[in-house]
Design an enzyme around this catalytic site. Structure first.
Site, PDB file in Angstrom:
ATOM      1  CG  HIS A   1     -57.556  -5.536   6.258  1.00 30.09           C
ATOM      2  ND1 HIS A   1     -57.787  -5.870   5.071  1.00 30.09           N
ATOM      3  CD2 HIS A   1     -57.513  -6.607   7.233  1.00 30.09           C
ATOM      4  CE1 HIS A   1     -57.555  -7.406   5.263  1.00 30.09           C
ATOM      5  NE2 HIS A   1     -57.379  -7.639   6.551  1.00 30.09           N
ATOM      6  CB  CYS A   2     -62.649  -5.757   9.093  1.00 28.87           C
ATOM      7  SG  CYS A   2     -63.581  -6.484  10.500  1.00 28.87           S
ATOM      8  N   PRO A   3     -60.019  -7.580  10.243  1.00 31.15           N
ATOM      9  CG  PRO A   3     -59.084  -7.567  12.408  1.00 31.15           C
ATOM     10  CD  PRO A   3     -59.404  -6.511  11.237  1.00 31.15           C
TER      11      PRO A   3
ATOM     12  CG  ASN B   1     -58.620 -13.338   6.504  1.00 26.67           C
ATOM     13  OD1 ASN B   1     -57.778 -12.349   6.565  1.00 26.67           O
ATOM     14  ND2 ASN B   1     -58.990 -14.373   5.667  1.00 26.67           N
ATOM     15  CG  ASN B   2     -62.020  -9.101   1.946  1.00 26.60           C
ATOM     16  OD1 ASN B   2     -61.010  -8.907   1.519  1.00 26.60           O
ATOM     17  ND2 ASN B   2     -63.134  -9.687   1.411  1.00 26.60           N
TER      18      ASN B   2
END
Ligand SMILES: [Zn+2]
Ligand SMILES: [Zn+2]
EC number: 2.3.1.225
Length: 321
Positions: free
Chosen positions: A154-156, A159-160
């Protein structure tokens, strides 16, 4: 062989008993609606990413290109930088707003498992959080609150989750950010040389101290992005070529899936044979349109209680209960 299953099941039941809204009846989810994760940290990180690109854009245009004496130099570099920045932001938008491969919620029903036509003795797992049958290689993301097919991480910053359906856009985002960082660093070096040779008061629309500060800030930003995106880009390409996601690498489990060749894996991730569409964030992944297993649009029936389901040797799952 089935003795550990009820023990595991009981633990999950106890934990889930604390959540009153656990496993609602199957919902009819609308397809093709916009995908956007409402996570405050992710939204802030995504906005920061856009603002940093806008800052680079302002410095490149107003400190370096517009005051330049050579119109050709300004036009060429301006076109190149703006095109790459536009592609970077478009890739970011697609990575953020594309469903990464979410498994429909609430499909852990008897009818759905029977429709999978699995072999007797095969075991399937239910995600107790989204009440869905986990396809092979899917993982639950606590931020997206969904099981994601081939979830890498999950990559902030986008945001996904990065998963089966949006990995291409994430790779393009890192690639274009890498390219604009490199391009802006080269331009900063040339501009410093130009200012040292020429008059500091004429080489920028800003005052000399402001020019130096803005150029140093851009240099710092460019170097940070250059290092970060080159690592991310390399990691993602390695994940695709080895047909192993970031989570699978971390878990170091023996692969339960049949590994494809690096080239086939690249073609699958980028949506077809090598062409210019690989580099476009606007093309969809045509070869991935058919999911790897049939997923009904509207789950039917009651959610089953078991978290680990072994396909019985009889004709109905009722015999397994
Ligand atoms: Zn889940
Ligand atoms: Zn996620």
């Amino acid at each position: 062989m089935r003795s550990p299953v009820p023990r595991f099941r009981d633990v999950e039941r106890q934990a889930s008993g604390l959540e009153p809204a656990h496993c609602l009846p199957p919902r009819h989810e609308r397809q093709n609606n916009m995908w956007f994760i409402r996570d405050a940290c992710g939204i802030i990180c995504a906005i920061i990413t856009w603002l940093l690109v806008v800052f680079a854009e302002v410095v490149v245009l107003f400190v370096m290109l517009i005051p330049s004496k050579s119109l050709t130099y300004s036009l060429l570099n301006g076109t190149l930088f703006n095109s790459l920045a536009f592609l970077a932001l478009a890739s970011h938008f697609r990575a953020m707003c594309t469903d990464p491969g979410a498994v429909p919620k609430g499909n852990a029903t008897k009818e759905y498992i029977e429709s999978l036509q699995l072999k007797p003795g095969q075991v399937v797992y239910k995600c107790p959080k989204c009440c869905s049958i986990k396809p092979d290689r899917a993982h639950h993301c606590s931020v997206c609150k969904r099981c994601i097919r081939k979830m890498d991480h999950h990559c902030p910053w986008v945001n996904n989750c990065v998963g089966e359906n949006n990995q291409k856009y994430f790779v393009l985002f890192t690639m274009y950010i890498f390219l604009i960082s490199l391009h802006s660093l080269v331009m900063v070096v040339f501009h410093f040389l130009y200012c040292f040779e020429d008059d500091w008061t004429k080489c920028s629309t800003f005052s000399p101290p402001a020019t130096v500060i803005l150029l140093i800030l851009l240099c710092f930003e460019g170097l940070l992005f250059l290092i970060f995106t080159s690592v991310m880009f390399g990691t993602q390409i390695h994940s695709i070529c080895t047909d192993e996601t970031g989570i699978e690498k971390l878990k170091r489990e023996d692969p339960t899936w049949e590994k494809t060749t690096s080239w086939e894996a690249m073609k699958f991730a980028f949506g077809g044979p090598l062409s210019m569409t690989w580099f476009s964030p606007f093309t969809d992944l045509s070869c991935q349109k058919e999911p790897s297993d049939p997923v009904p649009m509207f789950p039917q029936g009651e959610i089953i209680e078991e978290d680990v389901i072994e396909i019985p040797f009889g004709t109905s799952l009722d015999q397994n209960a």
